[in-house]
Structures are given as C-alpha cells and as structure tokens.
Write a protein that holds these residues in place. Structure first.
Motif, short mmCIF file in Angstrom:
data_model
loop_
_atom_site.label_atom_id
_atom_site.label_comp_id
_atom_site.label_asym_id
_atom_site.label_seq_id
_atom_site.Cartn_x
_atom_site.Cartn_y
_atom_site.Cartn_z
N VAL A 82 0.81 -1.21 0.00
CA VAL A 82 0.00 0.00 0.00
C VAL A 82 0.86 1.28 0.00
N PHE A 83 2.11 1.16 0.41
CA PHE A 83 3.00 2.32 0.43
C PHE A 83 3.92 2.39 -0.79
N ASP A 84 3.88 1.35 -1.62
CA ASP A 84 4.84 1.27 -2.73
C ASP A 84 4.38 2.04 -3.96
N ASP A 85 5.34 2.69 -4.61
CA ASP A 85 5.13 3.29 -5.94
C ASP A 85 3.94 4.24 -5.97
N LEU A 86 3.81 5.07 -4.96
CA LEU A 86 2.68 6.02 -4.92
C LEU A 86 2.86 7.09 -6.00
N ASP A 87 1.71 7.60 -6.45
CA ASP A 87 1.72 8.73 -7.38
C ASP A 87 0.52 9.60 -7.03
N THR A 88 0.68 10.41 -6.00
CA THR A 88 -0.43 11.24 -5.53
C THR A 88 -0.10 12.72 -5.74
N PRO A 89 -1.15 13.57 -5.80
CA PRO A 89 -0.90 15.02 -5.93
C PRO A 89 -0.67 15.68 -4.57
N TYR A 90 0.05 15.00 -3.68
CA TYR A 90 0.27 15.50 -2.31
C TYR A 90 0.79 16.93 -2.30
N LEU A 91 1.78 17.22 -3.14
CA LEU A 91 2.38 18.56 -3.09
C LEU A 91 1.37 19.64 -3.48
N ASP A 92 0.45 19.32 -4.40
CA ASP A 92 -0.59 20.28 -4.76
C ASP A 92 -1.54 20.52 -3.59
N ARG A 93 -1.71 19.49 -2.77
CA ARG A 93 -2.65 19.60 -1.65
C ARG A 93 -2.06 20.34 -0.45
N LEU A 94 -0.76 20.60 -0.48
CA LEU A 94 -0.12 21.27 0.66
C LEU A 94 -0.69 22.67 0.88
N GLY A 95 -1.09 23.32 -0.21
CA GLY A 95 -1.66 24.67 -0.07
C GLY A 95 -0.59 25.74 -0.01
N VAL A 96 0.66 25.36 0.10
CA VAL A 96 1.77 26.32 0.03
C VAL A 96 2.83 25.74 -0.91
N ARG A 97 3.56 26.60 -1.54
CA ARG A 97 4.64 26.12 -2.41
C ARG A 97 5.75 25.54 -1.54
N PRO A 98 6.41 24.49 -1.98
CA PRO A 98 7.48 23.88 -1.18
C PRO A 98 8.54 24.89 -0.73
N GLU A 99 8.79 25.91 -1.56
CA GLU A 99 9.81 26.91 -1.22
C GLU A 99 9.41 27.73 0.01
N ARG A 100 8.11 27.74 0.31
CA ARG A 100 7.63 28.57 1.42
C ARG A 100 7.67 27.86 2.77
N VAL A 101 7.95 26.56 2.77
CA VAL A 101 7.98 25.81 4.04
C VAL A 101 9.26 26.17 4.79
N ASP A 102 9.11 26.62 6.05
CA ASP A 102 10.25 27.06 6.85
C ASP A 102 10.82 25.93 7.72
N VAL A 103 9.91 25.07 8.22
CA VAL A 103 10.34 24.02 9.15
C VAL A 103 9.65 22.72 8.76
N VAL A 104 10.42 21.63 8.72
CA VAL A 104 9.84 20.30 8.51
C VAL A 104 10.14 19.49 9.77
N PHE A 105 9.09 18.91 10.34
CA PHE A 105 9.28 18.11 11.56
C PHE A 105 8.58 16.77 11.41
N SER A 106 9.31 15.69 11.65
CA SER A 106 8.73 14.36 11.65
C SER A 106 8.62 13.89 13.11
N THR A 107 7.41 13.47 13.51
CA THR A 107 7.26 12.95 14.87
C THR A 107 8.15 11.74 15.08
N HIS A 108 8.39 11.01 13.98
CA HIS A 108 9.32 9.89 14.00
C HIS A 108 9.69 9.56 12.56
#
Ligand SMILES: [Zn+2]
Length: 288
Positions: A82-108
């Motif tokens: 279910v996690f393999d070879d995904l092709d989703t429009p995730y980046l379009d759904r972010l609502g902000v351009r990737p260049e505008r993200v200041d901090v990325v945090f992964s809980t794990h």
C-alpha cells in the motif's frame, strides 16, 4: 482552521482500511467508543477503520511548519504494497509552495512520516523543501542512523529520506523539549519508536498536540494499552500514551493525530468514567 493565532491545514496522501480487531476484539468497547464516531472510525460491515496518511501544516509566529510529510511518490519499500510506488498530488494539496515551508518536523522516522522530505530528481533524491530547516530529534536520528536495530520496519529510510537532507546542509538535530518558536515546542513521546516526539502548540490560550503515531485510533484514548504491531518499545509506548491522554484532558487540548479519518482531529471528554474522543469541534462546544 484557526487555533489562537495559528492556522492549521491538512494535506492528504492516501487512505486504506485497517481492521479495528487488530487493536481489540472487545466488541462492546468497539461499539461504545468507535460505533458512535463518524463512519471512518468504524465500518461495521468490515470492522475496518480508514487509516489515513496526512500531514499537518501549521502557520504561526511567521513560520510555515510541516508536520509528518507522509510517504512520498515513486518509492518502493517492498514491505507493505500500500505504500509502494505512490503517485499522488500530495504537493498540490499542501496549499503552500514547497519553497515557502520554513520548518519540517517528523514525529518519527517511519517511512510514512518523512517520505516527502525528499523527491526524486533524475536519479537522485533531493530535498523537497529547499528553504526549510528539517528538525530531527536526537534519539530518533541516532536510532535510524544505526543499521543494526532489531525492528526492521521502514527499511532504508535513513539513506533515502534523511541522508540527502543532511548532505544538503538543511538538517538540525535537536534534543526535546525543544522550542521551535514562541508557540511551538517539540516534546519527547517515546515508545512507538525510540525517539518519537510530539509537537505542542500553545497560542492565545488554546493548546494542541500533533501526536504522530502515539494514537492510531480513538479506542487508544479509552485504553492506552491497545496498539497496532511494530513499536520499538511497547511498554514505553503505552506509558507515553497514558501520560498524553492525561495531559490532553487536563489542558482541554486538541489532538491532531497523523492517521485519523475525518474529521481528523478533536478533543477528549469523559463518558461516565471512560475517556472518549470528541471529534472535530465537538470538544470545543462541550467544554464551554
Ligand atoms: Zn504512521
């Protein structure tokens, strides 16, 4: 939604059914605590809930903070199809351009929480968010940098999703509790993985916790001992979960888990002496 001075948005990646029976076979408990929730939390025909992969985007203190950037496109882990070879429009759904993200945090650093750290560029993995500071919790960073951990869930995640960020000079390893900004603090919540952490937001008298995989389903608010397989340290995970339930209730806080179906967030209340989930804004209304 607005919480205090913060704006919180959600970016959806994918959703798939997981049996609620993998958490508990107590039918009365399932009916009482899941049967009363919106349908994504329990499909009575299949006994499944809609395990949802999503990120939270928090805008506060002049920052755009991305929490738990999902699995990513074009990655083949070979572990769970279910996690393999995904092709989703995730980046379009972010609502902000990737260049505008200041901090990325992964809980794990399970693959479904840091996959979009990077994207494929030709034959290489490069940081998706070129202007961001990627924050890694020290215990979590070390756990995945080591290649000899006995729990082999999420193979190669460090090499694929962390190393390119380090090589680009965008990584900062932090020791929680770590203050990200006046309103945001990373706090330790170990067990699911050794360095699992949560992000706490406090703004204008409102508190929220971005809880990653401390909770996969609201049944775990009622009984913190319930769990899906795959924890690094199950006893600690249960301890952490129980402590979080207490804090969230004491502070009348919102919880924003990584995998809850619609409405994806909520608060906690009491039904008799049993802790229950109040989805969406319900908790806000009841606490007034
Ligand atoms: Zn997860």
């Amino acid at each position: 939604m607005k919480l205090g001075d913060a704006t919180i948005d959600r970016a959806f990646e994918q959703s798939f059914p997981v049996s609620v029976l993998s958490l508990t076979t107590d039918e009365a408990l399932i009916e009482r605590r899941a049967g009363t929730l919106p349908p994504g939390f329990l499909d009575r025909k299949s006994n499944a809930f809609a395990f949802t992969s999503q990120s939270w985007i928090v805008q506060v203190d002049g920052l755009v903070v991305l929490v738990d950037p999902c699995t990513g496109n074009g990655r083949h882990l070979g572990q769970a199809p279910v996690f393999d070879d995904l092709d989703t429009p995730y980046l379009d759904r972010l609502g902000v351009r990737p260049e505008r993200v200041d901090v990325v945090f992964s809980t794990h650093l399970h693959h479904d929480h840091c996959g979009w750290n990077v994207r494929r560029d030709g034959g290489r993995w490069v940081p998706t968010f070129p202007n961001a500071s990627y924050l890694f919790v020290d215990a979590e960073y070390e756990r995945w940098a080591s290649t000899d951990h006995p729990n082999t869930f999420s193979p190669n995640v460090f090499g694929q999703c962390v190393r390119p960020v380090v090589d680009a000079g965008l990584a900062t390893v932090v020791s929680p509790p770590h203050r990200v900004s006046p309103s945001l603090t990373i706090e330790p919540a170990p067990g699911h993985t050794l360095g699992h952490a949560v992000l706490r937001l406090e703004s204008d008298g409102t508190t929220a916790y971005f809880t990653g995989d401390a909770f996969h389903h609201p049944l775990q608010f009622t009984d913190p001992g319930l769990h899906l397989p795959g924890c690094d340290d199950l006893a600690r995970a249960i301890e952490t979960r129980a402590a979080l339930v207490d804090r969230v209730r004491r502070e009348s806080a919102f919880v924003f888990p990584a995998h809850f179906p619609a409405p994806h967030y909520g608060r906690l209340g009491l039904d008799g002496d049993e802790v229950c989930f109040l989805p969406g804004e319900t908790g806000l209304l009841q606490s007034r």
